[in-house]
Design a protein around this motif. Sequence first.
Motif, PDB file in Angstrom:
ATOM      1  N   GLU A 521       0.804  -1.221   0.000  1.00 54.79           N
ATOM      2  CA  GLU A 521       0.000   0.000   0.000  1.00 54.79           C
ATOM      3  C   GLU A 521       0.840   1.275   0.000  1.00 54.79           C
ATOM      4  OE1 GLU A 521      -3.180  -0.257  -0.372  1.00 54.79           O
ATOM      5  OE2 GLU A 521      -3.110  -2.446  -0.220  1.00 54.79           O
ATOM      6  N   HIS A 522       2.132   1.155  -0.052  1.00 49.99           N
ATOM      7  CA  HIS A 522       3.004   2.332  -0.010  1.00 49.99           C
ATOM      8  C   HIS A 522       2.804   3.181  -1.276  1.00 49.99           C
ATOM      9  CE1 HIS A 522       6.769   4.706  -0.113  1.00 49.99           C
ATOM     10  NE2 HIS A 522       6.733   4.580   1.191  1.00 49.99           N
ATOM     11  N   PRO A 523       2.841   4.523  -1.171  1.00 56.47           N
ATOM     12  CA  PRO A 523       2.671   5.383  -2.354  1.00 56.47           C
ATOM     13  C   PRO A 523       3.644   5.056  -3.470  1.00 56.47           C
ATOM     14  CG  PRO A 523       2.532   6.697  -0.357  1.00 56.47           C
ATOM     15  CD  PRO A 523       2.942   5.322   0.072  1.00 56.47           C
ATOM     16  N   GLY A 524       4.898   4.699  -3.123  1.00 61.69           N
ATOM     17  CA  GLY A 524       5.872   4.342  -4.158  1.00 61.69           C
ATOM     18  C   GLY A 524       5.475   3.083  -4.893  1.00 61.69           C
ATOM     19  N   THR A 525       4.950   2.112  -4.153  1.00 62.30           N
ATOM     20  CA  THR A 525       4.469   0.874  -4.781  1.00 62.30           C
ATOM     21  C   THR A 525       3.307   1.168  -5.716  1.00 62.30           C
ATOM     22  OG1 THR A 525       5.083  -0.281  -2.736  1.00 62.30           O
ATOM     23  CG2 THR A 525       3.705  -1.479  -4.299  1.00 62.30           C
ATOM     24  N   ALA A 526       2.383   1.997  -5.259  1.00 62.49           N
ATOM     25  CA  ALA A 526       1.241   2.373  -6.092  1.00 62.49           C
ATOM     26  C   ALA A 526       1.695   3.103  -7.352  1.00 62.49           C
ATOM     27  CB  ALA A 526       0.286   3.244  -5.282  1.00 62.49           C
ATOM     28  N   ALA A 527       2.738   3.942  -7.223  1.00 61.96           N
ATOM     29  CA  ALA A 527       3.246   4.678  -8.386  1.00 61.96           C
ATOM     30  C   ALA A 527       3.814   3.721  -9.427  1.00 61.96           C
ATOM     31  CB  ALA A 527       4.302   5.684  -7.942  1.00 61.96           C
ATOM     32  N   VAL A 528       4.538   2.686  -8.982  1.00 63.39           N
ATOM     33  CA  VAL A 528       5.091   1.705  -9.928  1.00 63.39           C
ATOM     34  C   VAL A 528       3.958   0.964 -10.639  1.00 63.39           C
ATOM     35  CG1 VAL A 528       6.479  -0.395 -10.134  1.00 63.39           C
ATOM     36  CG2 VAL A 528       7.238   1.453  -8.626  1.00 63.39           C
ATOM     37  N   ARG A 529       2.916   0.599  -9.906  1.00 65.85           N
ATOM     38  CA  ARG A 529       1.776  -0.084 -10.531  1.00 65.85           C
ATOM     39  C   ARG A 529       1.144   0.805 -11.612  1.00 65.85           C
ATOM     40  NH1 ARG A 529      -0.129  -1.365  -5.199  1.00 65.85           N
ATOM     41  NH2 ARG A 529       0.542  -3.438  -4.531  1.00 65.85           N
ATOM     42  N   ARG A 530       0.971   2.100 -11.292  1.00 64.13           N
ATOM     43  CA  ARG A 530       0.364   3.008 -12.273  1.00 64.13           C
ATOM     44  C   ARG A 530       1.220   3.122 -13.527  1.00 64.13           C
ATOM     45  NH1 ARG A 530      -0.649   6.141  -7.625  1.00 64.13           N
ATOM     46  NH2 ARG A 530       1.108   7.495  -8.143  1.00 64.13           N
ATOM     47  N   MET A 531       2.518   3.126 -13.334  1.00 67.49           N
ATOM     48  CA  MET A 531       3.423   3.238 -14.478  1.00 67.49           C
ATOM     49  C   MET A 531       3.386   1.985 -15.349  1.00 67.49           C
ATOM     50  SD  MET A 531       6.584   5.021 -12.400  1.00 67.49           S
ATOM     51  CE  MET A 531       7.752   4.992 -13.747  1.00 67.49           C
ATOM     52  N   LEU A 532       3.084   0.844 -14.747  1.00 66.57           N
ATOM     53  CA  LEU A 532       2.998  -0.408 -15.496  1.00 66.57           C
ATOM     54  C   LEU A 532       1.667  -0.562 -16.218  1.00 66.57           C
ATOM     55  CD1 LEU A 532       4.706  -3.028 -13.145  1.00 66.57           C
ATOM     56  CD2 LEU A 532       5.297  -2.574 -15.540  1.00 66.57           C
ATOM     57  N   ALA A 533       0.652   0.134 -15.737  1.00 64.96           N
ATOM     58  CA  ALA A 533      -0.702  -0.035 -16.304  1.00 64.96           C
ATOM     59  C   ALA A 533      -0.777   0.489 -17.738  1.00 64.96           C
ATOM     60  CB  ALA A 533      -1.696   0.698 -15.424  1.00 64.96           C
TER      61      ALA A 533
END
Length: 533
Positions: A521-533
């Motif tokens: 749930e970390h913001p950095g983890t979420a940012a990586v997911r968004r970049m992969l989408a």
Amino acid sequence: MAQRVGRPWGPIRAESSEAQALAAFLRAQIDASGKTLAVLAKEIHISKSRISEQIGGKVPDRDFVTALIRATIPEPRLCERRLAEAARLLQAARRPAPTAAPQPSADLTVELAELRTRQIETLDRLTRSLEQNNQLREAADKSAKLVMVLLTMINKLERRITDLTGEREQLRAAQADSQTLHDTQRQLSRAQEQEQRAQQELIRAQEKQRQAEELAAAVQAKVDRLTDELDRLRGTTPDDAAGEDTHFTEQPAVSTDPVGDDIDQALERITAVNDQDDQILQTITQDLITDPPPQSVVPYNPADNYLTTTFASYNLDALKQAAETAAEKGDYRRAVEMYDDVAIRHTRILGPEHPDTLVVRSDLLWWRAQAGDVEGASAALAELLPVFERVMGPEHPGTAAVRTYLALCWKDAGDVEGASAALAEVLPVFERMRGPEHPDTLTLRRGLARWRRQTGDVEGAAAALAELLPVHERVRGPEHPDTLTVRRDLASCRKDAGDVEGAAAALAELLPVYERVMGPEHPGTAAVRRMLA
């Protein structure tokens, strides 16, 4: 008797007119220099009583005369003329013309009686001033303690108000009974009133502290003047009186609102201490106003930092710590107010260009920018930078910090290109000052790469991050949060530069590491997911 220039001296008890002429000449040089005997004693490494003896009629040695003339006359050519005159008078005093022994006169008896009267009067005034000095030290020390107590109390009250507000809202949502809701509201109102009262007492305590420090300066000047006057009259120095620490304790109480009762009792005692300090400061102020100034007095030359006493230094450190705490909590408006007060006190006590004062001024401007006044802070930092470079040196850590603050302000103001250029100039300084692999240097390199990307230089940013990544992996570790940030930024730059497949592969490899190290749930983890989408 002839009118003397400067503070009154004791009579010259010389065995010859030549020795009397030499003593009068040496005393005249001291008067003209404006230096006290205490200052001269440190400069020529001879005690005050010894100096008084040597210029009181006794024929001194040549080394003493030479040292005294050189200490009182800084201008070289005039000093040489005075040394020649002193040598002539010294030679005459060592070989005086034969005369009949002088007989005691009625004038000498009267002069000695007047001297003794002046000694007693001066000693009485000095004793009173020393007592006032002790009172001011105690008042300033108590005010400093009150400031810290009140800052802590206000912090606790703010948390209490937040907690009680939340409790009240929960009770309203749960439709609790009216009595419970009424009690909570009453405690909340009481806490708000106490917080306002504590703020008022804090302002009073800070003002008392400022007044005590200013009065201490005036009283210390008076003590030094009277000490020198007494040294001239008899060559002795009274012992300084010692102050006593003042402590107070809070008495516990038990009631339906024990926390509020404890705070009320503490505020009552704080108010009493502030009231008592009011009376002390008013009394001493009135005494200073009515104290008659000495006539024909040599101008007083205070030490550069005569206010830098134990309690003053303690106050500065305590207030600076409180300001830093407010900034760390994100209360930038309050941090700016407190840093402004700290900067004023540093300037008054240490001087406007003392290194500690300059650091406080730069911190004040940084938090001023964080509070929203980026333009004003930028302009002030630009004016402060050349002062840092002149006083501290161009590669001092404090100077580098000001240059970094200025670059950050320019960036926040929208001038990313100017900020990047400024930060690029600071980077070599950090590499020389801290080392190329110091965490501060690595942080600066990472920030510079990000700014270059924002200016449109995506390829340059990618190259800088690619060069930085192995250093981060070696120095910080392959799974350090900063290392992960560099990997994420590098992948993003590659994607923007057109290497979509390479960026996707890097992000896919990075995501499980983020999830394991930082959490899903970390913001950095979420940012990586968004970049992969």
